[in-house]
Structures are given as structure tokens and as C-alpha cells.
Design a protein around this motif. Structure first.
Motif, PDB file in Angstrom:
ATOM      1  N   LEU A   1       0.938  -0.753  -0.305  1.00 39.74           N
ATOM      2  CA  LEU A   1      -0.258   0.187   0.081  1.00 39.74           C
ATOM      3  C   LEU A   1       0.640   1.414  -0.240  1.00 39.74           C
ATOM      4  CD1 LEU A   1      -2.630   1.321  -0.236  1.00 39.74           C
ATOM      5  CD2 LEU A   1      -2.992   1.298   3.063  1.00 39.74           C
ATOM      6  N   ILE A   2       1.826   0.848   1.117  1.00 35.76           N
ATOM      7  CA  ILE A   2       2.629   2.261   0.905  1.00 35.76           C
ATOM      8  C   ILE A   2       3.663   2.607  -0.709  1.00 35.76           C
ATOM      9  CG2 ILE A   2       4.635   1.203   1.584  1.00 35.76           C
ATOM     10  CD1 ILE A   2       3.806   4.411   2.899  1.00 35.76           C
ATOM     11  N   THR A   3       3.835   1.395  -0.860  1.00 42.98           N
ATOM     12  CA  THR A   3       4.172   1.698  -2.486  1.00 42.98           C
ATOM     13  C   THR A   3       3.577   2.705  -3.030  1.00 42.98           C
ATOM     14  OG1 THR A   3       5.832  -0.278  -2.019  1.00 42.98           O
ATOM     15  CG2 THR A   3       5.095   0.322  -4.711  1.00 42.98           C
TER      16      THR A   3
ATOM     17  N   LEU B   1       1.251   4.125  -2.579  1.00 43.09           N
ATOM     18  CA  LEU B   1       0.852   5.892  -1.986  1.00 43.09           C
ATOM     19  C   LEU B   1       1.336   6.728  -2.598  1.00 43.09           C
ATOM     20  CD1 LEU B   1      -0.963   4.916   1.366  1.00 43.09           C
ATOM     21  CD2 LEU B   1      -2.209   5.915  -0.926  1.00 43.09           C
ATOM     22  N   ILE B   2       2.739   6.483  -2.571  1.00 45.78           N
ATOM     23  CA  ILE B   2       3.822   7.377  -2.914  1.00 45.78           C
ATOM     24  C   ILE B   2       3.890   7.431  -4.410  1.00 45.78           C
ATOM     25  CG2 ILE B   2       6.349   7.236  -3.379  1.00 45.78           C
ATOM     26  CD1 ILE B   2       6.656   6.402  -0.719  1.00 45.78           C
TER      27      ILE B   2
ATOM     28  N   TYR C   1       1.316   9.601  -4.948  1.00 43.67           N
ATOM     29  CA  TYR C   1       1.767  10.969  -4.348  1.00 43.67           C
ATOM     30  C   TYR C   1       2.467  11.599  -5.587  1.00 43.67           C
ATOM     31  CZ  TYR C   1       4.804  14.615  -1.621  1.00 43.67           C
ATOM     32  OH  TYR C   1       5.150  15.874  -1.664  1.00 43.67           O
TER      33      TYR C   1
ATOM     34  N   LEU D   1      11.679   4.156  -2.252  1.00 41.46           N
ATOM     35  CA  LEU D   1      10.175   4.779  -2.334  1.00 41.46           C
ATOM     36  C   LEU D   1      10.956   6.269  -1.468  1.00 41.46           C
ATOM     37  CD1 LEU D   1       8.633   1.831  -1.700  1.00 41.46           C
ATOM     38  CD2 LEU D   1       7.720   3.761  -3.579  1.00 41.46           C
ATOM     39  N   GLY D   2      11.728   6.024  -0.910  1.00 38.25           N
ATOM     40  CA  GLY D   2      12.321   6.720   0.035  1.00 38.25           C
ATOM     41  C   GLY D   2      13.152   8.158  -0.558  1.00 38.25           C
TER      42      GLY D   2
ATOM     43  N   LEU E   1       9.797  10.037  -2.509  1.00 38.99           N
ATOM     44  CA  LEU E   1       9.132  11.250  -1.640  1.00 38.99           C
ATOM     45  C   LEU E   1      10.018  12.564  -1.837  1.00 38.99           C
ATOM     46  CD1 LEU E   1       6.536  10.643  -0.699  1.00 38.99           C
ATOM     47  CD2 LEU E   1       7.890   9.615   1.542  1.00 38.99           C
TER      48      LEU E   1
ATOM     49  N   MET F   1       9.759  -5.827   2.729  1.00 38.97           N
ATOM     50  CA  MET F   1      10.138  -5.173   3.480  1.00 38.97           C
ATOM     51  C   MET F   1       9.750  -4.845   5.424  1.00 38.97           C
ATOM     52  SD  MET F   1       8.853  -1.079   2.823  1.00 38.97           S
ATOM     53  CE  MET F   1       8.096  -0.674   1.451  1.00 38.97           C
TER      54      MET F   1
ATOM     55  N   TYR G   1       9.614  -0.174   6.665  1.00 36.53           N
ATOM     56  CA  TYR G   1       7.753   0.390   6.447  1.00 36.53           C
ATOM     57  C   TYR G   1       7.423   1.604   6.831  1.00 36.53           C
ATOM     58  CZ  TYR G   1       2.974  -1.495   5.799  1.00 36.53           C
ATOM     59  OH  TYR G   1       1.937  -1.314   5.272  1.00 36.53           O
TER      60      TYR G   1
ATOM     61  N   LEU H   1       8.875   4.975   5.846  1.00 32.57           N
ATOM     62  CA  LEU H   1       8.491   5.357   4.608  1.00 32.57           C
ATOM     63  C   LEU H   1       6.463   6.267   5.089  1.00 32.57           C
ATOM     64  CD1 LEU H   1       9.182   3.125   1.696  1.00 32.57           C
ATOM     65  CD2 LEU H   1       9.958   5.465   2.168  1.00 32.57           C
ATOM     66  N   TRP H   2       5.668   5.023   6.304  1.00 32.86           N
ATOM     67  CA  TRP H   2       4.701   6.085   6.028  1.00 32.86           C
ATOM     68  C   TRP H   2       4.977   7.447   6.336  1.00 32.86           C
ATOM     69  CZ3 TRP H   2      -0.301   4.738   5.024  1.00 32.86           C
ATOM     70  CH2 TRP H   2      -0.511   4.014   4.262  1.00 32.86           C
TER      71      TRP H   2
ATOM     72  N   GLY I   1       7.425   9.098   5.950  1.00 31.80           N
ATOM     73  CA  GLY I   1       7.999   9.958   5.440  1.00 31.80           C
ATOM     74  C   GLY I   1       6.901  10.602   4.832  1.00 31.80           C
ATOM     75  N   LEU I   2       5.920   9.618   4.027  1.00 31.92           N
ATOM     76  CA  LEU I   2       4.674   9.977   3.768  1.00 31.92           C
ATOM     77  C   LEU I   2       3.868  11.432   4.374  1.00 31.92           C
ATOM     78  CD1 LEU I   2       3.172   9.677   0.360  1.00 31.92           C
ATOM     79  CD2 LEU I   2       1.892   7.944   2.324  1.00 31.92           C
TER      80      LEU I   2
ATOM     81  N   VAL J   1       5.832  14.662   4.472  1.00 30.24           N
ATOM     82  CA  VAL J   1       5.398  15.464   2.796  1.00 30.24           C
ATOM     83  C   VAL J   1       3.969  16.246   3.455  1.00 30.24           C
ATOM     84  CG1 VAL J   1       7.360  14.194   2.176  1.00 30.24           C
ATOM     85  CG2 VAL J   1       5.613  13.936   1.633  1.00 30.24           C
TER      86      VAL J   1
END
Lengths: 157, 195
Positions: A6-8, A10-11, A14, A67-68, A71, B1, B6, B9-10, B12-13, B16
Motif C-alpha cells: 500500500l505504501i508503494t 501511495l507514494i 503522490y 521509494l524514500g 518521496l 520490506m 515500512y 516510509l509511512w 515520511g509520506l 511531506v
């Protein structure tokens, strides 16, 4: 089928939102067909990879470092009003959808070919050949990665 | 990951997204650009505004732009000053624009000016010759590097205006086939170094 986390996703969303200027550029400039076509060609290995995954359940490693950076670059591209940063962020975010390999690095580098920044670079050094350079670079890198993808483990159905 | 990456990244998101909202709220206030301090008339010179074309208006949008014809003595030139504070993307690399408009660059020379340097170009298209000079200025330093301009403008936005003044692009163009006597123009038009 193993889906991206999910985070992948969402990024990626974004980064797309931070690069919406691409659509405007492609719709308003004379280099529309080449830029948009190069982007579509560049995306093809991602489509091929995930299409192959529909029939299998392999472990697809997440790419937290990519991903970092995606972002960070998307954020700074957005608040700093510097599109090329945002576009690089988008390339890294989409690149995180594929497993690591040498061909993947080459393909990531070839993302410059669909960015409007290539118009500026080409205007300085190879103004007559920008469109050819754009399509050729993306085609070769995508073809190479697509061929490499054929050898990635598919896991069990 | 792994779970640390993990969580990172959450976090960080979320950061931002929150920072993006804060930057949007604390956006730099719109203030009248310093390019408007360039006078129409002065000792021995007089200028008149040239209306922007529709394509120029569509490119510049919220950027503040001066396009003005000046005459002093037997010399004449067109001044274009662009402040991209309202639309950073209105400020393009002049070399790219000239080439894109079909001009061939016959000659380019770096000319030292107060606070830095300007780039003097000789352009040719369809047997027409034009001369143009440009530089980017933050009021103190003047340079001709578009990459440095991008860096300055981006840093200014990221720091909410604390890093420096918005750099502006100053361009002088010859009229018809008259050569641009840059040193004389700059000698007599020192007001360009006030912005």
C-alpha cells in the motif's frame, strides 16, 4: 498475485500528483507525441512485469530506498517549483514497482528521455535529434529490461 | 520490506503531506516586483512599453514582465525583464528559447558587468542579425547560468523566501540590424544594476 504494498502505491500516487505538469506540457508543447510516447514506452516493462505476475505469486521485493528518494524528490520538486525533481521522483516511484537488476538501473537512467528536461538538454547539444534520441533511448532501455524480466522467477501458480 | 523501513516510509509520506499543506498556507506573499523600479525616462533616455503578444502572455501568466523599447542618443534597444516569483516556469533558458525560435548562435561572449557577468550573443536567422545580452540578478550577484538560477529560485521557495531575493532575468536586445553597444548601454543605464 502479489500486489505492491500500500505504501508503494501511495507514494506512486503522490509522485504522480506532484508531476501533473507533465500532462500539461505534453498537451501544450510541440514535443507532445515524442514525450508522451517515450513515457508510454518507458512504462512498458512495468506493465509486462505485472502482467506476468497475474498468474503467479512470487515475492516481489519492496524498494524502500527508491521509494524514500521518490518521496523526497517529489516533495522538493513540488515546493521548490522545479519540475525535473518531481519527474525524477516519479521515475523512482514507478521504478520501485520492479525488482532490482542491472537492466533496471539502466532503464531508470533512461527516464530522462521522457522528461521535458531532455528538450532543454537536447536544445543545447543535439537540437536536431532530440526526438530520435528520446525514442531510441527509451526503446533500447525498455527492450533490454523487458528481456531481462523474462528471466525473473515467476514463483508458483 | 522490514518493519522499520515500512514505518519510516509511512512517517515520511505523512510528513511531506503535512509540510505540503503548511507550505501552501505559508506561501510567499505576492509583492510588487522590483523590475517595476526600472524607469521609463531618465537623463538622456526614454522608453515605451511594448505590448506582450498572446503567446507571451500564455507563457508568462503570473510572472511579472517588462518589455520596453528604449532610445538614448543614437542607440536603441529592447529591454525584457522577467520576475518569475509568481510563475517560476516563465523564466526559460534564453539560449534554449533563441534556438527554439530558429536563431543560430554565431558568437557568444561573456562580458564582465557590475556584480558578475552578462552573456552577449550574436544571433542569425534568415539573413537577419541580432545582438542580445542577458543575465540573472538577485540584486547583488549577476550571472548567466540557468542552473544556478534554478538552484536560487528553488532554494528561495523551499526556505519560504529566507535564502535570498527572487532572481530576475534581464535581457537586452538590439533593434533590427543595429549592433547592441552593451558597454555604452550599461554605462548610461546603470539603473539596471539597482534591481
Amino acid at each position: 498475485m502479489k500486489r505492491p504494498s500500500l505504501i508503494t502505491l501511495l507514494i506512486c500516487v503522490y509522485s504522480i500528483l506532484c508531476s501533473l505538469d507533465l500532462a500539461e506540457t505534453w498537451l501544450s508543447s510541440s514535443s507532445i507525441p515524442a514525450g508522451a510516447a517515450a513515457f508510454a514506452l518507458w512504462l512498458s516493462p512495468v506493465a509486462i512485469f505485472w502482467f506476468r505476475q497475474t498468474k503467479s505469486h512470487p515475492e516481489v521485493p519492496d524498494r524502500p530506498v527508491l521509494l524514500g528518494f521518490a518521496l523526497l524528490l517529489s516533495f522538493f520538486g513540488g515546493v521548490g517549483s522545479l519540475h525535473v525533481l518531481g519527474h525524477t521522483g516519479l521515475a523512482l516511484a514507478i521504478g520501485s514497482l520492479l525488482p532490482p537488476s542491472g537492466a533496471h538501473l539502466l532503464w531508470l537512467a533512461s527516464s530522462l528521455a521522457w522528461m521535458p528536461a531532455l528538450d532543454w538538454l537536447g536544445g543545447r547539444f543535439f537540437v536536431e535529434y532530440t526526438t530520435i534520441a528520446r525514442i531510441l533511448t527509451v526503446s533500447l532501455a525498455s527492450l533490454y529490461l523487458a528481456r531481462t524480466i523474462q528471466h525473473f522467477p515467476r514463483g508458483n501458480s | 520490506m522490514n518493519s522499520f523501513a515500512y514505518r519510516l516510509l509511512w512517517t515520511g509520506l505523512c510528513i511531506v503531506i503535512i509540510l505540503g499543506i503548511i507550505f501552501d498556507i505559508c506561501r510567499l506573499p505576492a509583492e510588487r516586483s522590483r523590475i517595476h523600479a526600472i524607469p521609463f525616462t531618465g537623463l538622456g533616455f526614454a522608453g515605451v512599453d511594448i505590448p506582450l503578444t498572446s503567446s507571451e502572455l500564455s507563457i508568462y501568466r503570473k510572472a511579472e514582465v517588462i518589455k520596453r523599447y528604449y532610445r538614448f542618443g543614437s542607440d536603441e534597444f529592447v529591454l525584457i525583464a522577467i520576475d518569475g516569483a509568481g510563475n517560476r516556469h516563465a523564466v526559460h533558458d534564453p539560449m534554449y528559447c533563441f534556438r527554439g525560435a530558429g536563431w543560430q548562435i554565431r558568437n557568444k561572449t561573456l562580458v564582465p558587468i557590475q556584480g558578475g557577468e552578462a552573456l552577449l550573443l550574436q544571433l542569425e536567422k534568415d539573413n537577419m542579425i541580432r545582438e542580445t545580452a542577458y543575465w540573472f540578478s538577485n540584486g547583488r550577484q549577476r550571472h548567466t547560468s540557468v542552473m544556478r538560477y534554478w538552484l536560487q529560485a528553488t532554494l528561495r521557495r523551499i526556505t519560504l523566501g529566507r535564502s535570498d531575493k527572487e532572481p530576475v532575468l534581464i535581457m537586452l536586445q538590439s533593434v533590427e540590424d543595429h549592433a547592441l553597444n552593451l558597454s555604452e548601454v550599461l554605462d548610461q543605464f546603470g539603473v539596471l544594476f539597482d534591481i
